[in-house]
Design an enzyme around this catalytic site. Structure first.
Site, PDB file in Angstrom:
ATOM      1  N   GLY A  10       0.844  -1.198   0.000  1.00  0.00           N
ATOM      2  CA  GLY A  10       0.000   0.000   0.000  1.00  0.00           C
ATOM      3  C   GLY A  10       0.874   1.241   0.000  1.00  0.00           C
ATOM      4  N   MET A  14       0.367   7.700   2.984  1.00  0.00           N
ATOM      5  CA  MET A  14       0.863   7.218   4.282  1.00  0.00           C
ATOM      6  C   MET A  14       1.907   6.125   4.092  1.00  0.00           C
ATOM      7  SD  MET A  14      -0.461   8.840   6.844  1.00  0.00           S
ATOM      8  CE  MET A  14      -0.430   7.813   8.305  1.00  0.00           C
ATOM      9  N   SER A 130      -0.830   7.692  13.901  1.00  0.00           N
ATOM     10  CA  SER A 130      -1.339   9.068  13.791  1.00  0.00           C
ATOM     11  C   SER A 130      -0.230  10.065  13.483  1.00  0.00           C
ATOM     12  CB  SER A 130      -2.026   9.496  15.084  1.00  0.00           C
ATOM     13  OG  SER A 130      -2.465  10.830  14.934  1.00  0.00           O
ATOM     14  N   LYS A 184      -6.870   4.328  18.670  1.00  0.00           N
ATOM     15  CA  LYS A 184      -6.716   5.263  17.541  1.00  0.00           C
ATOM     16  C   LYS A 184      -8.075   5.838  17.144  1.00  0.00           C
ATOM     17  CE  LYS A 184      -4.753   7.463  14.083  1.00  0.00           C
ATOM     18  NZ  LYS A 184      -5.726   7.839  13.108  1.00  0.00           N
ATOM     19  N   HIS A 187      -8.821   8.446  19.587  1.00  0.00           N
ATOM     20  CA  HIS A 187      -7.937   9.574  19.255  1.00  0.00           C
ATOM     21  C   HIS A 187      -8.609  10.432  18.175  1.00  0.00           C
ATOM     22  CE1 HIS A 187      -5.128  11.400  16.389  1.00  0.00           C
ATOM     23  NE2 HIS A 187      -4.287  11.600  17.393  1.00  0.00           N
ATOM     24  N   ASN A 188      -9.108   9.759  17.139  1.00  0.00           N
ATOM     25  CA  ASN A 188      -9.732  10.496  16.046  1.00  0.00           C
ATOM     26  C   ASN A 188     -11.028  11.170  16.483  1.00  0.00           C
ATOM     27  OD1 ASN A 188      -7.645   9.409  14.591  1.00  0.00           O
ATOM     28  ND2 ASN A 188      -8.880   8.894  12.825  1.00  0.00           N
ATOM     29  N   GLU A 191      -9.963  14.177  18.008  1.00  0.00           N
ATOM     30  CA  GLU A 191      -9.501  15.037  16.892  1.00  0.00           C
ATOM     31  C   GLU A 191     -10.702  15.751  16.252  1.00  0.00           C
ATOM     32  OE1 GLU A 191      -6.872  13.046  13.934  1.00  0.00           O
ATOM     33  OE2 GLU A 191      -8.351  13.649  12.443  1.00  0.00           O
TER      34      GLU A 191
HETATM   35  C1  6PG Z   1      -4.252  10.968  12.137  1.00  0.00           C
HETATM   36  C2  6PG Z   1      -5.529  11.313  11.467  1.00  0.00           C
HETATM   37  C3  6PG Z   1      -5.707  10.569  10.205  1.00  0.00           C
HETATM   38  C4  6PG Z   1      -6.883  11.101   9.395  1.00  0.00           C
HETATM   39  C5  6PG Z   1      -8.130  10.322   9.680  1.00  0.00           C
HETATM   40  C6  6PG Z   1      -9.367  11.096   9.884  1.00  0.00           C
HETATM   41  O1  6PG Z   1      -4.325  10.658  13.316  1.00  0.00           O
HETATM   42  O2  6PG Z   1      -3.220  11.048  11.491  1.00  0.00           O
HETATM   43  O3  6PG Z   1      -6.618  11.026  12.313  1.00  0.00           O
HETATM   44  O4  6PG Z   1      -5.769   9.219  10.534  1.00  0.00           O
HETATM   45  O5  6PG Z   1      -7.026  12.430   9.545  1.00  0.00           O
HETATM   46  O6  6PG Z   1      -8.237   9.491   8.564  1.00  0.00           O
HETATM   47  O7  6PG Z   1      -9.908  11.367   8.658  1.00  0.00           O
HETATM   48  P1  6PG Z   1     -11.388  11.865   8.386  1.00  0.00           P
HETATM   49  O8  6PG Z   1     -11.459  13.251   8.901  1.00  0.00           O
HETATM   50  O9  6PG Z   1     -11.457  11.802   6.899  1.00  0.00           O
HETATM   51  O10 6PG Z   1     -12.343  10.912   9.035  1.00  0.00           O
END
Ligand code: 6PG
Length: 472
Positions: A10, A14, A130, A184, A187-188, A191
């Protein structure tokens, strides 16, 4: 022919960044991608790291290029692509080999994939990575889930490539199978919440105070030198200061206000609710993205639904906005850690919340100065395990809550949406209310469903006097 130490499948944004990071730390990486042009492009641009990158024509060739026990990292889109690659790999691998999923996978998929692979003698590690592409290249924060032995076999590589916080690698083995991907996901979720409250502050300065993007950038830049210091505030200041090279306008003003989402924020809310937890700030952030994507409906509604006094002159001070963001961020983290705590109990993971906060201090998207205080709170003075009841955060909330109240009040009167900040305030006011209003809900439930309730002055379950004896 053995040509590499490990494999990576992949080679998107990333994957490319992680491959270069791994190569830079002295490992030769066998690479395969559905479209091999991406591998060629990466190798062509890799400079002196190119000699460590091995182009493989097929998955079979990639497997053959690595010595056993093999470690192969997948960085393919979450969902079906991960299963497709796993299905292709299984017959090619040997007992003891490890597949490592570095994507944003649903932790439930990681749990079932782990079982499937262990049943055929293979090991599986789910790692949340992340930091976006820059993090993957220079040092991400890595949240790992799997067996301790599997983690130990790859730990030296993960520690080498991860971000360092004062020398401490931002990577940890957090628990079995899906634990890393769950952490994770949360975490998001945090975020999403942090990005939303930042966007709300931007909206209040833009639509409430009439500031231009470049002026708002300066505010964020100054906040980044104080209690709000963080990657997301820094990024916000930078993007707000940027000009569109085509038109010369403020760049942000040229961007359509519709935000997508790949699922992790939504999963955080779903999992929280499944476990009987609230994730109201994160839910508000997910909902805001949903409504943002319904732009046609919003354009239709704009002239039809009555405006609420955007002309009302209620000044929102920069100081109050800063306080609002501080409280919003504290409570978003607090909700996130409550979800992690609940999952730890639910799945018997023994998550180390302090360690999670530690590995979020560098590399990841939600890294912020506040995480140092969170680590200290979890390590020292936590009251009953709740972040908001630690001495430090009681003081932070006490100092800043009035600012959040004024901001939310002004926004409501002006008709400017602040769903995440309002959710934060409501959560705060609910959690600090020793006597809430669910006595009435209990009465209603008993009235129409004979659900019974507890009395404040007696043990046992009771019914109210709502129905006459003849009704019962
Ligand atoms: C990170 C981010 C990364 C990405 C996510 C969220 O921790 O590096 O969270 O993983 O920003 O895919 O993306 P979306 O906003 O598209 O859900």
């Amino acid at each position: 022919m053995i040509q590499a130490n490990m494999g990576l499948i992949g080679v998107g944004t990333m994957g490319s960044a992680l491959a270069l990071n791994i190569a830079e730390h002295g490992h030769d990486v066998a690479l395969w991608n559905l479209d091999l042009a991406a591998v060629d492009g990466l190798i062509a641009s890799a400079g002196n790291l190119a000699s460590r990158l091995v182009r493989c024509e097929t998955v079979k060739a990639l497997v053959a290029a690595i010595p056993t026990p093999r470690a192969i990292i997948l960085l393919v889109p979450a969902g079906a692509p991960v299963d497709i690659i796993i299905d292709e790999l299984i017959p090619l691998l040997s007992v003891g080999d490890t597949i490592i999923d570095g994507g944003n996978s649903d932790f439930r998929d990681t749990v079932s994939r782990t079982k499937r692979l262990e049943a055929v003698g293979l090991a599986y590690l789910g790692i949340g990575v992340s930091g976006g592409s820059e993090g993957a290249r220079r040092g991400p924060s890595i949240m790992a889930g799997g067996t301790a032995a599997t983690y130990a076999s790859i730990a030296p590589v993960l520690e080498a490539i991860s971000a360092k916080y004062l020398g401490d690698p931002c990577v940890a083995h957090l628990g079995p199978d899906g634990a890393g991907h769950f952490v994770k996901t949360v975490h998001n979720g945090i975020e999403y919440a942090d990005m939303q409250i930042i966007a709300e502050a931007y909206g209040l300065m833009r639509d409430g105070s009439g500031l231009a993007a470049s002026e708002i950038a300066a505010v964020f830049r100054s906040w980044n030198r104080g209690a709000l210091e963080s990657y997301l505030i820094e990024v916000t200041a930078e993007v707000l200061a940027a000009k569109d090279p085509t038109t010369g306008e403020e760049m942000v003003d040229m961007i359509v206000d519709q935000a997508g989402q790949k699922g992790t924020g939504r999963w955080t809310v779903i999992e929280a609710i499944r476990m009987g937890q609230t994730a109201s700030i994160i839910e508000a952030a997910v909902g805001a993205r949903v409504l943002s994507s319904q732009k046609a409906t919003r354009e239709l509604a704009a002239p039809l639904l009555v405006p609420a006094g955007t002309d009302i002159m209620i000044p929102i001070s920069e100081q109050d906005l800063q306080s609002a963001l501080i409280v919003g961020r504290v409570l978003a983290y607090a909700q996130g850690f409550r979800i992690l705590n609940a999952a730890s109990d639910e799945f018997d993971w023994s998550l180390d919340l302090a360690r999670i906060a530690e590995i979020w201090r560098a590399g990841c998207i939600i890294r912020s100065a506040m995480l140092d205080d969170i680590v200290a709170a979890f390590r020292t003075d936590l009251h009953e395990g709740h972040l908001v009841l630690s001495e430090h955060f009681i003081n932070v909330l006490t100092r800043n809550i009035a600012g959040l109240r004024r901001v939310v009040s002004a926004a409501v009167l002006k008709g400017l949406p602040v769903p995440a900040l309002a959710a934060a305030l409501s959560w705060f006011d609910t959690i600090r209310q020793a006597r809430g209003t669910t006595d009435l809900i209990q009465a209603q439930r008993d009235y129409f469903g004979a659900h019974s309730f507890q009395r404040i002055d007696a043990n046992g379950s009771h019914h109210g006097p709502w129905h006459s004896t003849s009704d019962v």
